[in-house]
Motif scaffolding. Structure first.
Motif, PDB file in Angstrom:
ATOM      1  N   THR A 123      -7.522   0.578  -1.274  1.00  0.00           N
ATOM      2  CA  THR A 123      -7.835  -0.320  -0.160  1.00  0.00           C
ATOM      3  C   THR A 123      -7.328  -1.733  -0.392  1.00  0.00           C
ATOM      4  OG1 THR A 123      -9.984  -1.006  -1.064  1.00  0.00           O
ATOM      5  CG2 THR A 123      -9.932   0.998   0.282  1.00  0.00           C
ATOM      6  N   HIS A 148      -5.092  -7.219   4.629  1.00  0.00           N
ATOM      7  CA  HIS A 148      -4.196  -6.443   5.483  1.00  0.00           C
ATOM      8  C   HIS A 148      -4.918  -5.810   6.679  1.00  0.00           C
ATOM      9  CE1 HIS A 148      -1.662  -7.268   2.206  1.00  0.00           C
ATOM     10  NE2 HIS A 148      -1.644  -6.109   1.595  1.00  0.00           N
ATOM     11  N   PRO A 293      -1.268   3.310   3.337  1.00  0.00           N
ATOM     12  CA  PRO A 293      -2.592   2.716   3.483  1.00  0.00           C
ATOM     13  C   PRO A 293      -3.509   3.626   4.283  1.00  0.00           C
ATOM     14  CG  PRO A 293      -1.013   1.628   4.922  1.00  0.00           C
ATOM     15  CD  PRO A 293      -0.230   2.542   4.040  1.00  0.00           C
ATOM     16  N   HIS A 301      -9.494   0.162  10.301  1.00  0.00           N
ATOM     17  CA  HIS A 301      -8.468  -0.695   9.707  1.00  0.00           C
ATOM     18  C   HIS A 301      -7.721  -1.400  10.832  1.00  0.00           C
ATOM     19  CE1 HIS A 301      -5.328  -2.035   7.026  1.00  0.00           C
ATOM     20  NE2 HIS A 301      -5.616  -1.182   6.060  1.00  0.00           N
ATOM     21  N   TRP A 303      -4.808  -2.901  10.416  1.00  0.00           N
ATOM     22  CA  TRP A 303      -3.370  -2.704  10.174  1.00  0.00           C
ATOM     23  C   TRP A 303      -2.548  -3.975  10.378  1.00  0.00           C
ATOM     24  CZ3 TRP A 303      -3.765   1.640   7.829  1.00  0.00           C
ATOM     25  CH2 TRP A 303      -4.499   2.716   8.338  1.00  0.00           C
ATOM     26  N   ARG A 307       0.899  -1.854   3.604  1.00  0.00           N
ATOM     27  CA  ARG A 307       1.393  -1.899   2.219  1.00  0.00           C
ATOM     28  C   ARG A 307       1.564  -0.470   1.704  1.00  0.00           C
ATOM     29  NH1 ARG A 307       1.839  -5.560  -1.975  1.00  0.00           N
ATOM     30  NH2 ARG A 307       0.782  -7.205  -0.784  1.00  0.00           N
ATOM     31  N   SER A 389       4.797  -1.921  -4.946  1.00  0.00           N
ATOM     32  CA  SER A 389       4.577  -1.788  -3.505  1.00  0.00           C
ATOM     33  C   SER A 389       5.503  -2.678  -2.679  1.00  0.00           C
ATOM     34  CB  SER A 389       3.121  -2.119  -3.160  1.00  0.00           C
ATOM     35  OG  SER A 389       2.835  -3.487  -3.384  1.00  0.00           O
ATOM     36  N   THR A 391       5.808  -4.022   1.725  1.00  0.00           N
ATOM     37  CA  THR A 391       5.002  -4.137   2.935  1.00  0.00           C
ATOM     38  C   THR A 391       5.871  -4.163   4.184  1.00  0.00           C
ATOM     39  OG1 THR A 391       5.015  -6.568   2.902  1.00  0.00           O
ATOM     40  CG2 THR A 391       3.225  -5.468   1.713  1.00  0.00           C
TER      41      THR A 391
END
Length: 430
Positions: A123, A148, A293, A301, A303, A307, A389, A391
């Motif tokens: 998360t 995020h 994610p 979420h 969004w 990520r 990672s 994004t």
């Protein structure tokens, strides 16, 4: 097998399909702004209702809280929340090691020491177990970030705060519309800070911020702090008396009107975003070695940022360092038309301002600790997330980008079908 664009093949996303507008500015937005200009009510410290009052009331109702206060931006909202809650010199504030820099600077501007705790690997929000390890007798507040758009795990954090007599300030800058077990973010702590910066899910025409709380007295103090410590009441003349330490951190009515107009379309946009992003992530999820994610059970979420984490071994690329793979994927996928970025180059505790303890005077606020150092066993999860990672930002916020996101998914599938070539490309990234 399609040839990778980086090697001369046709990109999965044609160049004429890559431009995406955000925010979407409508005629209603323009009319809302012009109405404020024509009204002459161009500042919020008016003795008559303004567009700021309207936005505050509407956003408080949307979040489900008693009060909302408009402020100049999300960063000042964080600092003013801490100030109004009495956080100051000699205090410590626990902050996640992965976040935007404002989360760590807000305590510092209050002469409080930010103490960084690690995050959950899925998360990307505060790890309650590490928060518990970081609490000392000087801890005054926990600042969970709904990073995020994913709500932090607030129940255990609230239990820790109650056990130790701490306040909670939510950093909800990226999480408009997200919820935690049926409660909207912004209604989960003692106060919560939102950003209206133009890149956010709920934007204004530039910069802006909102603070939400269920504490009437706290809301009143926040209103004083945003306006030089004065008490501004509709229908009463301004007395120019500062009753407490304050700033000039007001939200402009033009920005408020723009954001309120956007708020009228927020739920429609959000529903369409949820469908678009779910369909996109559903196509990426089966690809080996990619962690997409996901919303925590019982949560929604927002969004704001997507990520993606990458595992070289699971991709069938043993021996390729995560950072090298990340660099190769960024290069290859951007060539295909997917605008991935690293976003954060380092964790917060590695930022120069915290490494060198750049503060006020002779090393304050750290000097207020009399040489004692807050506990810190490192932040291995946050470091790993930075390392492996990438994004996706902003493009997916437009609710009409469902087809574009499917093109992005085509690009990922194309790259994964050629992933044996990534080992060679990754070597060039070292």
């Amino acid at each position: 097998m399609d040839k990778l664009a980086v090697l001369g093949g046709a990109p999965a996303v044609p160049r004429d399909q890559r431009s995406v507008a955000w925010p979407i500015i409508t005629e209603e937005d323009r009319k809302a702004v012009l109405a404020v200009i024509d009204s002459g009510e161009l500042v919020s410290n008016s003795d008559t209702p303004t567009a700021v009052d309207d936005l505050e009331a509407r956003f408080a109702e949307r979040v489900g809280v008693a009060r909302c206060v408009g402020l100049s931006n999300g960063t000042t909202a964080l600092q003013i929340a801490l100030a109004a809650l009495g956080v100051g010199p000699g205090d410590e504030v626990i902050v996640p090691a992965l976040s935007f820099i404002a989360s760590g600077l807000a305590p510092l501007h209050q002469m409080a020491v930010p103490v960084f705790a690690d995050i959950d690997p899925v998360t990307f929000t505060l790890d309650p177990d590490d928060v518990a390890r970081k609490i000392t007798g000087r801890t005054a507040a926990i600042l969970p970030v709904h990073l995020h758009g994913m709500p932090a795990d607030m129940a255990p954090l609230r239990a820790l705060a109650d056990r130790h007599g701490l306040v909670i300030v939510e950093d909800a800058a990226q999480a408009h519309g997200a919820s935690y077990h049926g409660t909207q973010v912004g209604a989960l702590g003692d106060a919560a800070a939102f950003s209206l910066q133009v890149t956010k899910n709920l934007p204004t025409c530039g910069e802006g911020g909102l603070l939400t709380t269920n504490d009437e007295a706290l809301a009143g103090k926040i209103r004083m702090i945003r306006q030089f410590g004065e008490v501004i009441e509709a229908g009463k003349p301004r007395d120019y008396v500062s009753y407490t330490l304050g700033w000039n951190s007001k939200l402009n009515p033009i920005q408020a009107a723009f954001a309120a107009s956007q708020l009228g379309r927020f739920d429609d946009y959000e529903a369409r975003r949820q469908a678009n992003i779910t369909a996109f992530l559903d196509r990426l999820r089966p690809l080996p070695g990619i962690q997409v994610p996901a919303a925590r059970e019982g949560c929604t979420h927002a969004w704001h940022i997507l990520r993606l984490r990458f595992d070289p071994a699971a991709m069938g690329l043993p021996g390729v360092p995560p950072a090298a793979l990340r660099g190769a994927l960024r290069r290859v996928l951007r060539a295909e038309g997917v605008p991935l970025s690293q976003y954060q180059l380092m964790t917060l505790p590695r930022q120069k301002v915290f490494q060198e303890r750049t503060g006020f005077g002779n090393g304050y606020p750290w000097a207020a600790l009399d040489g004692e150092t807050p506990p810190d066993a490192g932040h291995p999860v946050a470091e790993a997330v930075i390392e492996d990672s990438l994004t996706l930002q902003k493009r997916h916020l437009n609710p009409d980008t469902g087809d574009l996101l499917q093109r992005y998914a085509d690009a990922f599938e194309k790259v994964w079908s050629n992933r044996d070539m990534l080992t060679t490309l990754a070597r060039a990234e070292r």
